[in-house]
Design a protein around this motif. Structure first.
Motif, PDB file in Angstrom:
ATOM      1  N   LEU A 101       1.196  -1.237   0.283  1.00 41.51           N
ATOM      2  CA  LEU A 101      -0.204  -0.112   0.146  1.00 41.51           C
ATOM      3  C   LEU A 101       0.713   1.348   0.517  1.00 41.51           C
ATOM      4  CD1 LEU A 101      -2.771   1.258   0.456  1.00 41.51           C
ATOM      5  CD2 LEU A 101      -3.051   1.253   2.744  1.00 41.51           C
ATOM      6  N   ALA A 102       2.142   1.278   0.728  1.00 43.38           N
ATOM      7  CA  ALA A 102       3.146   2.585   0.659  1.00 43.38           C
ATOM      8  C   ALA A 102       3.582   2.649  -0.497  1.00 43.38           C
ATOM      9  CB  ALA A 102       3.669   1.892   1.503  1.00 43.38           C
ATOM     10  N   VAL A 103       3.807   2.043  -1.416  1.00 42.40           N
ATOM     11  CA  VAL A 103       4.282   1.661  -2.273  1.00 42.40           C
ATOM     12  C   VAL A 103       3.439   2.377  -3.808  1.00 42.40           C
ATOM     13  CG1 VAL A 103       4.781   0.444  -4.857  1.00 42.40           C
ATOM     14  CG2 VAL A 103       5.947   0.000  -2.513  1.00 42.40           C
ATOM     15  N   LYS A 104       1.837   2.078  -3.506  1.00 44.70           N
ATOM     16  CA  LYS A 104       1.228   2.237  -4.244  1.00 44.70           C
ATOM     17  C   LYS A 104       0.664   3.729  -4.179  1.00 44.70           C
ATOM     18  CE  LYS A 104      -0.540  -1.579  -6.470  1.00 44.70           C
ATOM     19  NZ  LYS A 104      -0.278  -1.612  -8.286  1.00 44.70           N
ATOM     20  N   LEU A 105       0.848   4.014  -2.717  1.00 46.93           N
ATOM     21  CA  LEU A 105       0.559   5.840  -2.353  1.00 46.93           C
ATOM     22  C   LEU A 105       1.419   6.096  -2.897  1.00 46.93           C
ATOM     23  CD1 LEU A 105      -0.251   5.631   1.209  1.00 46.93           C
ATOM     24  CD2 LEU A 105      -2.003   6.663  -0.710  1.00 46.93           C
ATOM     25  N   ASP A 106       3.562   6.078  -2.987  1.00 50.09           N
ATOM     26  CA  ASP A 106       4.263   6.653  -3.359  1.00 50.09           C
ATOM     27  C   ASP A 106       3.864   6.427  -5.218  1.00 50.09           C
ATOM     28  OD1 ASP A 106       6.193   7.120  -0.892  1.00 50.09           O
ATOM     29  OD2 ASP A 106       6.813   5.551  -2.076  1.00 50.09           O
ATOM     30  N   GLN A 107       3.503   5.613  -5.654  1.00 51.80           N
ATOM     31  CA  GLN A 107       3.249   5.790  -7.333  1.00 51.80           C
ATOM     32  C   GLN A 107       1.865   6.957  -7.362  1.00 51.80           C
ATOM     33  OE1 GLN A 107       2.373   1.752  -7.996  1.00 51.80           O
ATOM     34  NE2 GLN A 107       3.903   0.997  -8.451  1.00 51.80           N
ATOM     35  N   LEU A 108       0.872   7.287  -6.506  1.00 51.46           N
ATOM     36  CA  LEU A 108      -0.032   7.510  -6.676  1.00 51.46           C
ATOM     37  C   LEU A 108       0.194   9.831  -6.014  1.00 51.46           C
ATOM     38  CD1 LEU A 108      -3.172   8.724  -6.506  1.00 51.46           C
ATOM     39  CD2 LEU A 108      -3.251   8.646  -4.105  1.00 51.46           C
ATOM     40  N   ASP A 109       1.990   9.451  -5.396  1.00 54.95           N
ATOM     41  CA  ASP A 109       1.845  10.812  -5.273  1.00 54.95           C
ATOM     42  C   ASP A 109       3.130  11.467  -6.759  1.00 54.95           C
ATOM     43  OD1 ASP A 109       1.166  11.015  -2.873  1.00 54.95           O
ATOM     44  OD2 ASP A 109       3.149  10.771  -1.985  1.00 54.95           O
ATOM     45  N   GLY A 110       3.394  10.526  -7.241  1.00 56.97           N
ATOM     46  CA  GLY A 110       3.964  10.541  -8.878  1.00 56.97           C
ATOM     47  C   GLY A 110       2.950  11.023 -10.001  1.00 56.97           C
ATOM     48  N   LEU A 111       1.931  11.011  -9.657  1.00 60.12           N
ATOM     49  CA  LEU A 111       0.883  11.086 -10.448  1.00 60.12           C
ATOM     50  C   LEU A 111       0.025  11.936 -10.172  1.00 60.12           C
ATOM     51  CD1 LEU A 111      -0.052   7.251 -11.958  1.00 60.12           C
ATOM     52  CD2 LEU A 111       1.329   8.960 -12.826  1.00 60.12           C
TER      53      LEU A 111
END
Length: 282
Positions: A101-111
């Motif tokens: 979930l933390a990885v997905k949130l990092d990806q969301l920040d990038g978008l």
């Protein structure tokens, strides 16, 4: 331990046989002129019974204690294995999911550009971080040997202290080193009732800013249990004060259990304590 048990079992089988054989040898070699055959035959079972009630009985007691220790060891081992299994499940399940979930949130920040969604993402990341820390702490606790404070019957005592501290806005400290297996079920019930009554008394009357619950064991199987607070204290004998029925009930409970009971002012603290002397049976 199994080798020792085998020796005890063999001794239990052999001792009666050796006893009757030794009796027959002594009777024929030394006592035949003084003891008739009929009297010797009559005494033989009583001699075997006497030896059985002394030597063999003590061996049975040792064998029972050995079996109890073995069962306790098996139970402890099973509990530790269960805790380790649960720790693995937490690590492989919840912990890994939080990481993903933390990885997905990092990806969301990038978008996502700065704005409400980005702020929400950062808030979620902080929540995930806290949850991950809690899970890791739970895993670490599960992999540690269980402590006296973690015993099932002790947990409500700690919670009761927490409730008292919350109501009175006081700081609480819980220190417990009394082993669970050193107390009988009756002692646990009585200790719980005594602690509950004293903490209720602190909640109603003490106006304390610090409250302490202490449980200490000694090397002889005894213990000291105490509730301490830095409240307003008391004047005179609190056990004789009108309306202090709870403290008198605590004293009566302690007396019935054979524990000593005292309540006194020590420096800036009111100390209510009850003590069981080591070696005292219940």
């Amino acid at each position: 331990m199994s080798l020792n048990n085998q020796r005890i079992k063999w001794l239990i089988l052999i001792i009666p046989t050796l006893t009757i054989g030794l009796w027959e040898y002594v009777r024929h070699a030394f006592l035949l002129p003084y003891i008739s055959m009929d009297l010797g035959n009559f005494l033989a079972p009583f001699i075997v019974l006497t030896v059985t009630l002394t030597l063999v009985r003590s061996l049975f007691i040792k064998l029972e204690h050995s079996h109890e220790a073995l069962e306790l060891e098996k139970s402890t081992s099973a509990a530790l294995e269960e805790r380790e299994s649960l720790a693995r499940e937490l690590h492989d399940g919840i912990s890994q999911s939080l990481f993903l979930l933390a990885v997905k949130l990092d990806q969301l920040d990038g978008l996502t550009e700065e704005g409400p969604v980005r702020q929400l993402s950062e808030g979620l990341r902080e929540t995930v971080r806290v949850m991950n820390d809690d899970v890791r702490q739970a895993i670490a606790n599960l992999r540690l040997p269980p402590s006296p404070e973690a015993a099932a019957w002790v947990v409500p005592l700690r919670e009761l202290l927490g409730e008292t501290a919350a109501v009175t806005e006081a700081k609480a400290q819980f220190t417990w080193t009394i082993s669970d297996k050193s107390l009988t079920d009756k002692e646990k019930v009585e200790l719980h009732a005594c602690l509950r009554e004293v903490l209720m008394n602190v909640r109603k009357h003490a106006k304390a800013s610090h409250v302490y619950v202490i449980g200490e064991s000694d090397d002889q199987g005894g213990f000291r249990c105490a509730v301490e607070d830095n409240g307003i204290g008391f004047t005179g004998n609190p056990l004789q004060s009108p309306g202090r029925f709870g403290l008198r009930m605590v004293k009566d409970r302690a007396t019935r259990m054979g524990w000593s009971f005292s309540i006194e002012r020590k420096g800036d603290r009111t100390v209510v304590e009850w003590i069981k002397q080591g070696g005292q049976a219940q």
